[in-house]
Motif scaffolding. Structure first.
Motif, PDB file in Angstrom:
ATOM      1  N   ASN A  43       0.864  -1.357   0.143  1.00 33.34           N
ATOM      2  CA  ASN A  43      -0.156   0.005   0.041  1.00 33.34           C
ATOM      3  C   ASN A  43       0.728   1.306   0.004  1.00 33.34           C
ATOM      4  OD1 ASN A  43       0.824  -0.780   2.699  1.00 33.34           O
ATOM      5  ND2 ASN A  43      -0.509   0.635   3.661  1.00 33.34           N
ATOM      6  N   ASN A  44       2.132   1.128   0.582  1.00 31.61           N
ATOM      7  CA  ASN A  44       3.153   2.192   0.463  1.00 31.61           C
ATOM      8  C   ASN A  44       4.393   1.765   0.173  1.00 31.61           C
ATOM      9  OD1 ASN A  44       1.254   4.780   1.430  1.00 31.61           O
ATOM     10  ND2 ASN A  44       1.228   3.535   3.098  1.00 31.61           N
ATOM     11  N   SER A  45       5.238   2.723  -0.293  1.00 27.48           N
ATOM     12  CA  SER A  45       6.703   2.264  -0.351  1.00 27.48           C
ATOM     13  C   SER A  45       7.518   2.683   1.032  1.00 27.48           C
ATOM     14  CB  SER A  45       7.365   3.196  -1.677  1.00 27.48           C
ATOM     15  OG  SER A  45       8.587   2.826  -1.859  1.00 27.48           O
ATOM     16  N   PHE A  46       8.459   2.025   1.338  1.00 30.77           N
ATOM     17  CA  PHE A  46       9.350   2.192   2.433  1.00 30.77           C
ATOM     18  C   PHE A  46      10.742   2.222   2.118  1.00 30.77           C
ATOM     19  CE2 PHE A  46       5.181   0.250   3.481  1.00 30.77           C
ATOM     20  CZ  PHE A  46       4.669   1.115   4.597  1.00 30.77           C
ATOM     21  N   PRO A  47      11.623   2.929   3.068  1.00 31.96           N
ATOM     22  CA  PRO A  47      13.037   2.924   2.829  1.00 31.96           C
ATOM     23  C   PRO A  47      13.448   1.722   2.590  1.00 31.96           C
ATOM     24  CG  PRO A  47      12.338   4.527   4.566  1.00 31.96           C
ATOM     25  CD  PRO A  47      10.924   3.944   4.355  1.00 31.96           C
ATOM     26  N   GLU A  48      13.146   0.564   3.758  1.00 31.68           N
ATOM     27  CA  GLU A  48      13.429  -0.766   3.686  1.00 31.68           C
ATOM     28  C   GLU A  48      12.480  -1.674   3.479  1.00 31.68           C
ATOM     29  OE1 GLU A  48      15.902  -1.900   6.712  1.00 31.68           O
ATOM     30  OE2 GLU A  48      17.071  -0.079   6.924  1.00 31.68           O
ATOM     31  N   MET A  49      12.472  -2.749   2.841  1.00 35.90           N
ATOM     32  CA  MET A  49      11.221  -3.652   2.372  1.00 35.90           C
ATOM     33  C   MET A  49      11.863  -4.881   1.989  1.00 35.90           C
ATOM     34  SD  MET A  49       9.049  -1.227  -0.267  1.00 35.90           S
ATOM     35  CE  MET A  49      10.366  -0.677  -1.256  1.00 35.90           C
ATOM     36  N   ASN A  50      11.635  -6.152   2.657  1.00 31.63           N
ATOM     37  CA  ASN A  50      12.251  -7.213   2.734  1.00 31.63           C
ATOM     38  C   ASN A  50      11.359  -8.395   2.632  1.00 31.63           C
ATOM     39  OD1 ASN A  50      15.309  -6.822   2.995  1.00 31.63           O
ATOM     40  ND2 ASN A  50      14.394  -5.739   4.983  1.00 31.63           N
TER      41      ASN A  50
END
Length: 199
Positions: A43-50
């Protein structure tokens, strides 16, 4: 101050708790069919996504069933996780049977088979037992029957061709005239006409 000349002082510190990021996985399809692809996105973009797949983008493409999860971190270092289950349904097998010849006498049986949970024949005109895999049919002309197997929202189809070859009737020369010519195409009408003329 005390006897030693020391003075008490007070100080304060403000602690701010950042809220955890809100993360939710969305799927382009929850119950796809084998051979299809499904897009999982956030639903959103984040600085860190794993992702549990090892990928680190906001959207991934999957091709097999499983439990997929992601852990994200925002600019404050707070983290949150979400997961989703995706099940790929198998494509059913289907066989409408061998092409057949029909001589216009009585009926002829179809012989379908398959692995679907439900099925459907088409067309059902002049078909008896359409709710079985071996219905009987009496087509009036060459007809292609289609059998479709369903497994959830997944389906597969096959067809069988029935070639109609009605035996021609022998018509004595005494009855061969222009008025009988059109009736040669309909054996039933011809027999009825001949019987009437004999009375």
């Amino acid at each position: 101050s005390n006897a030693n000349g020391c003075t008490d002082t007070s100080s304060s510190i403000t602690i701010s708790f950042s809220s955890a990021p809100s993360v939710q996985i969305s799927a382009s399809e929850l119950v796809p069919c084998e051979g299809e692809t499904v897009s999982l996105s956030l639903n959103n973009s984040f600085p860190e996504m794993n992702w549990s797949t090892g990928e680190t983008s906001s959207e991934i493409i999957i091709v097999q069933s499983g439990n997929y999860s992601i852990t994200v971190s925002d600019a404050s270092g707070c983290s949150a996780s979400d997961f989703i289950d995706i099940t790929f349904n198998s494509i059913p097998s289907v066989d409408a049977g061998t092409d057949l010849n029909f001589n216009c006498e009585g009926e002829i049986n179809l012989n379908g088979s398959g692995t679907g949970s439900t099925f459907q024949w088409s067309p059902t005109l002049n078909m008896f037992g359409a709710n079985t895999l071996s219905p009987s049919v009496s087509p009036q002309s060459n007809t292609t029957y289609s059998l479709t197997m369903f497994n959830g929202n997944c389906s597969a189809s096959d067809s069988v061709v029935i070639t109609v070859s009605c035996a021609s009737l022998f018509l004595p020369n005494a009855f061969r005239s222009e008025e009988h010519t059109s009736e040669l195409q309909s054996p039933c009408n011809l027999v009825c006409r001949l019987l009437l003329e004999k009375k």
